[in-house]
Design a protein around this motif. Structure first.
Motif, short mmCIF file in Angstrom:
data_model
loop_
_atom_site.label_atom_id
_atom_site.label_comp_id
_atom_site.label_asym_id
_atom_site.label_seq_id
_atom_site.Cartn_x
_atom_site.Cartn_y
_atom_site.Cartn_z
N PHE A 222 0.82 -1.21 0.00
CA PHE A 222 0.00 0.00 0.00
C PHE A 222 0.86 1.26 0.00
O PHE A 222 2.01 1.23 0.45
CB PHE A 222 -0.92 0.01 1.23
N ARG B 54 4.89 -20.23 10.40
CA ARG B 54 4.75 -18.77 10.26
C ARG B 54 6.06 -18.07 10.61
O ARG B 54 6.52 -17.19 9.88
CB ARG B 54 3.63 -18.25 11.18
N ARG C 253 -2.96 -3.18 23.22
CA ARG C 253 -2.58 -1.97 22.49
C ARG C 253 -3.50 -0.80 22.84
O ARG C 253 -3.12 0.35 22.75
CB ARG C 253 -2.57 -2.22 20.98
N LEU D 278 -13.75 -13.68 10.26
CA LEU D 278 -12.53 -13.74 11.09
C LEU D 278 -12.36 -12.45 11.89
O LEU D 278 -12.00 -12.48 13.07
CB LEU D 278 -11.34 -13.95 10.17
N MET E 151 1.99 -2.81 16.76
CA MET E 151 2.29 -4.24 16.64
C MET E 151 3.73 -4.38 16.16
O MET E 151 4.23 -3.51 15.44
CB MET E 151 1.37 -4.88 15.60
N ILE F 41 -7.12 -2.96 7.09
CA ILE F 41 -5.84 -3.63 6.80
C ILE F 41 -6.01 -5.15 6.86
O ILE F 41 -5.54 -5.88 5.98
CB ILE F 41 -4.74 -3.16 7.80
N ARG G 49 -9.38 1.64 10.36
CA ARG G 49 -8.27 1.43 9.43
C ARG G 49 -7.66 0.05 9.63
O ARG G 49 -7.33 -0.66 8.68
CB ARG G 49 -7.21 2.52 9.64
N GLN H 12 0.50 0.87 5.38
CA GLN H 12 -0.63 0.26 6.10
C GLN H 12 -0.18 -0.89 6.99
O GLN H 12 -0.74 -1.98 6.97
CB GLN H 12 -1.73 -0.21 5.12
N LEU H 13 0.83 -0.60 7.80
CA LEU H 13 1.21 -1.56 8.84
C LEU H 13 0.43 -1.18 10.10
O LEU H 13 0.07 -0.02 10.27
CB LEU H 13 2.72 -1.45 9.12
N ILE H 14 0.18 -2.17 10.95
CA ILE H 14 -0.58 -1.86 12.16
C ILE H 14 0.38 -1.31 13.22
O ILE H 14 1.27 -2.01 13.68
CB ILE H 14 -1.37 -3.08 12.67
N ALA H 15 0.17 -0.04 13.53
CA ALA H 15 1.04 0.61 14.52
C ALA H 15 0.82 -0.04 15.88
O ALA H 15 -0.27 -0.49 16.18
CB ALA H 15 0.69 2.09 14.60
N ILE I 49 -2.04 -21.62 9.27
CA ILE I 49 -0.68 -22.18 9.21
C ILE I 49 -0.08 -22.23 10.62
O ILE I 49 -0.29 -21.30 11.42
CB ILE I 49 0.20 -21.32 8.27
N SER I 50 0.64 -23.30 10.92
CA SER I 50 1.19 -23.47 12.27
C SER I 50 2.15 -22.32 12.61
O SER I 50 2.76 -21.73 11.71
CB SER I 50 1.93 -24.79 12.38
N SER I 51 2.25 -22.04 13.91
CA SER I 51 3.08 -20.90 14.31
C SER I 51 4.55 -21.16 13.93
O SER I 51 5.27 -20.23 13.56
CB SER I 51 2.94 -20.64 15.81
N GLU J 223 -5.74 -24.25 16.03
CA GLU J 223 -4.58 -23.35 15.99
C GLU J 223 -4.98 -21.96 15.54
O GLU J 223 -4.50 -20.96 16.05
CB GLU J 223 -3.51 -23.92 15.05
N ARG J 224 -5.89 -21.92 14.56
CA ARG J 224 -6.31 -20.62 14.05
C ARG J 224 -7.07 -19.85 15.14
O ARG J 224 -6.89 -18.66 15.32
CB ARG J 224 -7.19 -20.78 12.81
N LEU K 83 0.64 -11.46 9.67
CA LEU K 83 -0.82 -11.28 9.64
C LEU K 83 -1.56 -12.06 8.54
O LEU K 83 -2.57 -12.71 8.80
CB LEU K 83 -1.18 -9.80 9.51
N PRO K 84 -1.05 -12.03 7.28
CA PRO K 84 -1.81 -12.72 6.21
C PRO K 84 -1.84 -14.26 6.39
O PRO K 84 -2.64 -14.93 5.74
CB PRO K 84 -1.04 -12.36 4.94
N ASP L 217 4.93 -9.56 13.89
CA ASP L 217 3.49 -9.83 13.90
C ASP L 217 2.79 -9.25 12.68
O ASP L 217 1.86 -9.85 12.13
CB ASP L 217 2.84 -9.29 15.18
N ILE M 14 -2.50 -15.88 9.27
CA ILE M 14 -3.46 -16.33 10.30
C ILE M 14 -4.72 -16.95 9.68
O ILE M 14 -5.12 -18.04 10.09
CB ILE M 14 -3.79 -15.18 11.29
N PRO M 15 -5.34 -16.32 8.67
CA PRO M 15 -6.54 -16.95 8.09
C PRO M 15 -6.25 -18.31 7.46
O PRO M 15 -7.15 -19.13 7.31
CB PRO M 15 -6.99 -15.95 7.02
N VAL N 54 -5.35 -7.71 3.75
CA VAL N 54 -4.36 -8.78 3.66
C VAL N 54 -5.03 -10.16 3.62
O VAL N 54 -4.36 -11.18 3.75
CB VAL N 54 -3.31 -8.73 4.81
#
Lengths: 228, 404
Positions: free
Chosen positions: A94, A123, B23, B309, A103, B299, B295, A98-101, A118-120, B8-9, A111-112, A107, A114-115, B303
């Protein structure tokens, strides 16, 4: 034979339809992009570049027309399947990163995934690989708000690549970078192109679109492609 | 997707929700505190009400099956001994006890004592012996056996202030002389709810203090072995003796329950304005998404997160916050009521004189009530937080991020 990985067919996008602030950002536009190519969409501010990129990146749906990505009519897909397609095939950088401040860089990059469920372990493996590739390992636990512009840019690219997508879309990637950082960014993009990614960049920066690695340039004005 | 992947999810989503909450710790801490205070207030009132009602229900088992009073001109007046004899003849009645009791107002202490006349020799020999701490006196002092009494713990503490904790002097302005009573014992703490403001006087002495003639009594306690017969016998007494009023144990229990219920409603109503203001504050804080939050949702969608979710994240955030609040509020209320003895609040519920029982409330936790409290806290809060998140999540990420 042309292998179109992205096809835009007579697409129009109108925001706030029927409201006083209705605006048509893209008007009856068509476009084809071959696999493995690096394409630049140039044009002045408000010409519709970002909206066209958003349509290709499945960030919004066209009001009319069709968006076909890797042979799939994504504009007709329900949200769940469109997101699945987006996660697997498209990485998006972007304009304002558009990073999450608040965090950490790590992390944000993960982020993409998590849906995907995928195992930690996996990741972390993928994220660490990208952090190393983009020279961000020493910043992995830093909050993104504490990073420099160039570091944020690299973190945004790493996030876009975490799912190993075939298509990379970048919206004005050099807009907030100085010439040195822009040069570094273009090096990254060049490497990504060499590794087989299809790349579409919006830019009005000659430093970007005048590079020899660019295969094709489309110019937009008033929501339409006026030259290619 | 396998079960392990789903698990896990879900764990990742909870992780993300916790991160999100941390936060925004200042906003969430404020909501948490307000929420805890609300649950604490409501739970405390309901805990006290539940415990006192239970206490009263338990102690009401010692009440007579029917209490009989004489009514004249709408007032209770003394009952005559022959009435007792007539009632005793009714088939089904096991015994009729003639009771002597009343109240004595001690002006210097501004306290009302409940006076009950009994044969203390019988009490000393019977089962009640166990609930009294008896005092011993040197044998060489001559004492009138008609002027002895046992007092509740609260009475004794008050009498200590006027140095009358060994001998108490009853006096009314119309009397010619003081009536002196020796205190021969104190009721133990476990009977405090009933005995705290009580003076049990030897019956002859009680008649003097209450100015009750020899052949008259305050009321009658009727005992009936078959519980099925109680209502019928009460009805019979009313028909045979139109001047008498009967009150069954069930009626007294119902009146206790309604008194405490009324007091709870009164306390909660008094606090209603505050509760309402707190609710509005929670609503305001929880329901509005800031631009930054919108926002962030944009985001996540950008992504590749699905709307479902995003809602799960908000669901967990709401559940964790409202769950922690309601459980903490309930636990704090439990500690306040049962460990600290509900200072400030208990006085509203108990007694009507200045002698408040200081007894420890017995925990009476109704799990249905706990589930109800948690439900009324959690469900509306989830709705309030999820709805705006849903509105943001169904919007195109492009619109959210670019704020079009």
């Amino acid at each position: 034979m042309d292998n179109h990985v992205i096809e835009i067919i007579n697409v129009t996008k109108t925001y706030n339809k029927g409201k006083p602030n209705e605006v048509t950002a893209v008007k009856d536009t068509s476009l084809e992009i071959n696999e493995g190519s690096l394409v630049v969409l140039k044009g002045s501010s408000g010409s519709g570049k970002t909206t066209l990129l958003s349509l290709i990146g499945c960030q919004t749906k066209p009001t009319t027309g069709e968006v076909i990505i890797q042979g799939k009519k994504v504009s007709k897909l329900p949200e769940k399947f469109m997101n699945l397609h987006k996660r697997k095939n498209i990485g998006f950088i972007f304009q304002h990163f558009q990073l999450i401040a608040g965090m950490s860089v790590l992390d944000n990059i993960m982020l993409p995934l998590i849906p995907e469920g995928i195992s930690s372990k996996e990741r972390y493996r993928r994220a660490n690989q990208l952090l190393e590739q983009f020279n961000l390992t020493h910043r992995r636990e830093f909050k993104t708000s504490s990073l420099s512009g160039g570091e944020q840019q690299r973190a945004a690219i790493a996030r876009a690549l975490i799912n190993n997508p075939g298509i990379l879309l970048a919206d004005e990637p050099s807009a907030h970078l100085d010439s040195e950082l822009t040069s570094s960014l273009l090096d990254h993009i060049s490497r990504l192109k060499q590794s087989g990614h299809t790349i579409l960049i919006t830019s009005h920066d000659p430093d970007v679109y005048q590079k020899s690695m660019v295969d094709h340039i489309f110019e937009m004005k008033n929501g339409q492609i006026i030259s290619s | 997707m396998t079960l392990r992947t789903i698990f896990e999810r879900q764990r990742d989503i909870i992780d993300y929700s916790l991160q999100n909450m941390l936060r925004r710790w200042s906003k969430n801490t404020l909501i948490l505190i307000i929420f805890i205070v609300l649950v604490f207030i409501v739970s405390s009132v309901l805990f006290i009400n539940g415990s006192l009602t239970k206490e009263m229900m338990v102690t009401s088992m010692d009440l007579p099956d029917i209490t009989v009073q004489r009514i004249k001109g709408g007032r209770q007046v003394n009952i005559q001994a022959p009435d007792a004899l007539e009632i005793e003849k009714i088939p089904g009645v096991e015994a009729v006890e003639k009771r002597v009791w009343g109240y004595f107002y001690q002006e210097t202490l501004q306290a009302n004592f409940t006076i009950y006349g009994m044969d203390l020799d019988q009490l000393e020999k019977g089962e009640y012996n166990q609930i009294v701490d008896w005092k011993s006196y040197p044998d060489d002092i001559e004492r009138n056996p008609d002027f002895r009494m046992i007092v509740g713990h609260g009475v004794l503490e008050l009498l200590k202030n006027i140095e009358m904790d060994n001998t108490f002097l009853f006096f009314q302005p119309g009397w010619q002389q003081l009536i002196s009573f020796d205190i021969i014992g104190t009721f133990r703490g476990e009977t405090e709810l009933q005995s705290n403001d009580m003076m049990i006087l030897q019956i002859q002495g009680a008649r003097k203090v209450l100015e009750l003639p020899d052949n008259e009594f305050t009321d009658l306690a009727v005992f009936i072995p078959n519980p099925e017969e109680i209502d019928n016998i009460a009805l019979k007494i009313q028909r045979l003796f139109p001047g008498l009023r009967t009150v069954t144990r069930e009626q007294i229990k119902n009146s206790y329950a309604s008194v405490f219920g009324w007091k709870s409603a009164f306390v909660l109503s008094s606090l209603l304005a505050g509760i309402f203001a707190f609710l509005i504050l929670i609503w305001d804080k929880a329901s509005g998404l800031s631009l930054e939050e919108k926002r962030e949702i944009g985001i996540l969608k950008a992504v590749g997160w699905d709307t479902a979710l995003v809602l799960q994240v908000k669901f967990w955030e709401g559940l964790i916050l409202s769950g922690i609040s309601s459980v903490s509020g309930i636990l704090l209320a439990y500690a306040f009521v049962y460990w600290l003895r509900a200072p400030g609040l208990k006085q509203i519920f108990i007694g009507w004189s200045t002698i408040y029982p200081s007894f420890r409330l017995t925990p009476d936790v109704d799990f249905k009530f706990l589930v109800l409290i948690i439900t009324i806290c959690v469900v509306p809060y989830l709705a309030v937080t999820i709805f705006p998140a849903w509105k943001a999540a169904i919007t195109d990420p492009d619109v959210m991020i670019r704020n079009i």
